[in-house]
Motif scaffolding. Sequence first.
Motif, mmCIF file in Angstrom:
data_model
loop_
_atom_site.group_PDB
_atom_site.id
_atom_site.type_symbol
_atom_site.label_atom_id
_atom_site.label_comp_id
_atom_site.label_asym_id
_atom_site.label_seq_id
_atom_site.Cartn_x
_atom_site.Cartn_y
_atom_site.Cartn_z
ATOM 1 N N GLY A 13 -25.321 32.984 -10.542
ATOM 2 C CA GLY A 13 -25.002 34.377 -10.231
ATOM 3 C C GLY A 13 -25.309 35.293 -11.390
ATOM 4 O O GLY A 13 -26.280 35.096 -12.127
ATOM 5 N N SER A 14 -24.437 36.302 -11.571
ATOM 6 C CA SER A 14 -24.746 37.358 -12.538
ATOM 7 C C SER A 14 -24.782 36.833 -13.972
ATOM 8 O O SER A 14 -25.673 37.166 -14.742
ATOM 9 N N MET A 15 -23.822 35.983 -14.353
ATOM 10 C CA MET A 15 -23.798 35.541 -15.750
ATOM 11 C C MET A 15 -24.862 34.499 -16.053
ATOM 12 O O MET A 15 -25.363 34.420 -17.182
ATOM 13 N N ALA A 16 -25.221 33.705 -15.049
ATOM 14 C CA ALA A 16 -26.261 32.687 -15.265
ATOM 15 C C ALA A 16 -27.552 33.342 -15.770
ATOM 16 O O ALA A 16 -28.289 32.756 -16.576
ATOM 17 N N ALA A 35 -28.624 24.722 -10.138
ATOM 18 C CA ALA A 35 -27.789 24.240 -9.032
ATOM 19 C C ALA A 35 -26.915 25.381 -8.539
ATOM 20 O O ALA A 35 -26.266 26.058 -9.338
ATOM 21 N N ASP A 36 -26.943 25.605 -7.233
ATOM 22 C CA ASP A 36 -26.074 26.621 -6.634
ATOM 23 C C ASP A 36 -25.889 26.261 -5.165
ATOM 24 O O ASP A 36 -26.786 25.669 -4.538
ATOM 25 N N LEU A 37 -24.736 26.630 -4.613
ATOM 26 C CA LEU A 37 -24.487 26.411 -3.196
ATOM 27 C C LEU A 37 -25.476 27.217 -2.363
ATOM 28 O O LEU A 37 -25.766 26.883 -1.227
HETATM 29 N N1 LIG Z 1 -19.444 36.064 -21.115
HETATM 30 C C1 LIG Z 1 -19.350 37.182 -20.427
HETATM 31 O O1 LIG Z 1 -19.306 38.288 -20.964
HETATM 32 C C2 LIG Z 1 -19.262 37.103 -18.925
HETATM 33 C C3 LIG Z 1 -19.690 38.156 -18.103
HETATM 34 C C4 LIG Z 1 -19.669 37.981 -16.708
HETATM 35 C C5 LIG Z 1 -19.172 36.798 -16.171
HETATM 36 N N2 LIG Z 1 -18.732 35.805 -16.999
HETATM 37 C C6 LIG Z 1 -18.177 34.546 -16.458
HETATM 38 O O2 LIG Z 1 -19.193 33.842 -15.743
HETATM 39 C C7 LIG Z 1 -18.598 33.118 -14.663
HETATM 40 C C8 LIG Z 1 -19.407 33.397 -13.402
HETATM 41 O O3 LIG Z 1 -19.264 34.759 -13.075
HETATM 42 P P1 LIG Z 1 -20.418 35.527 -12.302
HETATM 43 O O4 LIG Z 1 -20.112 36.969 -12.435
HETATM 44 O O5 LIG Z 1 -21.755 35.059 -12.746
HETATM 45 O O6 LIG Z 1 -20.151 35.039 -10.804
HETATM 46 P P2 LIG Z 1 -21.174 35.081 -9.585
HETATM 47 O O7 LIG Z 1 -20.351 35.094 -8.341
HETATM 48 O O8 LIG Z 1 -22.181 36.158 -9.761
HETATM 49 O O9 LIG Z 1 -21.931 33.671 -9.697
HETATM 50 C C9 LIG Z 1 -21.317 32.452 -9.431
HETATM 51 C C10 LIG Z 1 -22.337 31.558 -8.738
HETATM 52 O O10 LIG Z 1 -21.787 30.248 -8.641
HETATM 53 C C11 LIG Z 1 -22.176 29.697 -7.394
HETATM 54 N N3 LIG Z 1 -21.242 28.605 -7.073
HETATM 55 C C12 LIG Z 1 -19.946 28.687 -6.730
HETATM 56 N N4 LIG Z 1 -19.415 27.467 -6.554
HETATM 57 C C13 LIG Z 1 -20.402 26.585 -6.797
HETATM 58 C C14 LIG Z 1 -20.490 25.182 -6.778
HETATM 59 N N5 LIG Z 1 -19.437 24.419 -6.483
HETATM 60 N N6 LIG Z 1 -21.675 24.616 -7.061
HETATM 61 C C15 LIG Z 1 -22.758 25.378 -7.365
HETATM 62 N N7 LIG Z 1 -22.735 26.712 -7.402
HETATM 63 C C16 LIG Z 1 -21.583 27.310 -7.120
HETATM 64 C C17 LIG Z 1 -22.107 30.870 -6.430
HETATM 65 O O11 LIG Z 1 -22.860 30.639 -5.258
HETATM 66 C C18 LIG Z 1 -22.679 31.990 -7.303
HETATM 67 O O12 LIG Z 1 -24.080 32.111 -7.160
HETATM 68 C C19 LIG Z 1 -17.141 33.563 -14.584
HETATM 69 O O13 LIG Z 1 -16.296 32.561 -15.084
HETATM 70 C C20 LIG Z 1 -17.082 34.807 -15.446
HETATM 71 O O14 LIG Z 1 -15.845 34.965 -16.129
HETATM 72 C C21 LIG Z 1 -18.788 35.930 -18.343
#
Ligand SMILES: NC(=O)c1ccc[n+]([C@@H]2O[C@H](COP(=O)([O-])OP(=O)(O)OC[C@H]3O[C@@H](n4cnc5c(N)ncnc54)[C@H](O)[C@@H]3O)[C@@H](O)[C@H]2O)c1
Length: 403
Positions: A13-16, A35-37
């Motif tokens: 997602g966004s942080m990846a 890997a992502d769902l």
């Molecule tokens: N370091 C930073 O400044 C910062 C900034 C934003 C987010 N984050 C952290 O990053 C993490 C993710 O947040 P995000 O905003 O990227 O979320 P997001 O929802 O954008 O991305 C999460 C992704 O994980 C996938 N997913 C969920 N369960 C799964 C599983 N079992 N197997 C495979 N894929 C799976 C989802 O389909 C989604 O694409 C959070 O813990 C957040 O706190 C950190």
Amino acid sequence: MTAKLRAGVIGCGSMARHHVAGYLASGRYELAALADLDEAAMAEIDREFGVSPVHYRDPAEMLDRERLDVVSVCVWHTGHARWTIAAAARRPRAILCEKPMAETLGRAEEMLVACRRNQVKLAIGHQRRFLPAYTLARDLIARGAVGPVQLMVAFGGQGLPNYSSHLTDMFRYLLSDDDCRWVMGNVERKTDRHERTTRIEDGAVAVFEFARGARALILADVTPIMFQGAHVYGSEGMIELQTQGLRLLNRETGGTWQEHRPDGRFFPVTPLGEAFEWREGGAAQADELADWVLGKVETHRGQAEHGYRALEMIHAVYESARCHEKVALPLQTRVNPLDLMVESGHLAPQRPGRYDIRAFLLRGEQTWWSEEAPGAGERGAAGPDAARPDVTGPDAGPAGPGG
Ligand SMILES: NC(=O)c1ccc[n+]([C@@H]2O[C@H](COP(=O)([O-])OP(=O)(O)OC[C@H]3O[C@@H](n4cnc5c(N)ncnc54)[C@H](O)[C@@H]3O)[C@@H](O)[C@H]2O)c1
């Protein structure tokens, strides 16, 4: 030339994106697998970065098949321990897991143990440790440019574990990783507010004292102010720190504010603006991870012990509110004290109806209470009977700089 490290990412997602950008910008990794769902989430990363890693719908299959050197864990918080422990069992050389380290201190401890047991290096993504302004502030404080630190003040919001775990980590970084001695704080929680399925408060105030005597204050969602950085007050000067630079005032600056906007090792601060912290933080974090993996440095600035301390300080705020006391660290409560307070009826929401301020991140037909919501099954609290969230309130909208 040294072979590139094979990186794989769980949760696209966004942080990846910032992990992928960091790996690629450092020039020391090949992005081997995702890997992502959701297939579309992985396809978007391919398109955005012009890469063609192998895709997996099941992260365990990726871990089994890909012989990865480094694994990024970028799912929501409740999946951090699960996937870090699963990755550790396959023995990559390092894991970079997002913050907050875990949903409870107990789970964070299990992550440390699993990585130690399997001899895997573990870092937590508090990437602002790699910003040149943060490091300059740390060095100025260490060489006494503002005298002994009397007070650091920071403004958070959107959940203590989410946004303010970066602030507690920053306090420790600015104090050259001094440990927090005690925490006293309180929370207000009238609504049933969640963030990425983690229960959070409506507002909080917390005071921290560190072993060498510095104190810090977090005001979270009790004023309209929210930024990553701090006002640092020393007995002989002051620093105003933000992600792109700092201002220093002391005797040497003639009692006037002196601006510093240091460039990064990978990117200049101008003209990147707000993107600088993500680009530079991601690249420098990945680069130091490669050095750590290859034995060129003994420690990583974001190694998991720091992520653990940052989370411990956050959960100590909740514990202080639960026990009505000044909480001495190390914290011995290993479950989430906010969950305890709510589930015991001590802090029942007065305006019921669960909602999630990060519901807008979900894809397709997912809703934050559905079985498929990331982390929902693991926490077990988000059943189909939960009330419909109100995601049109003031919290809805794109993720702010804190995450
Ligand atoms: N370091 C930073 O400044 C910062 C900034 C934003 C987010 N984050 C952290 O990053 C993490 C993710 O947040 P995000 O905003 O990227 O979320 P997001 O929802 O954008 O991305 C999460 C992704 O994980 C996938 N997913 C969920 N369960 C799964 C599983 N079992 N197997 C495979 N894929 C799976 C989802 O389909 C989604 O694409 C959070 O813990 C957040 O706190 C950190």
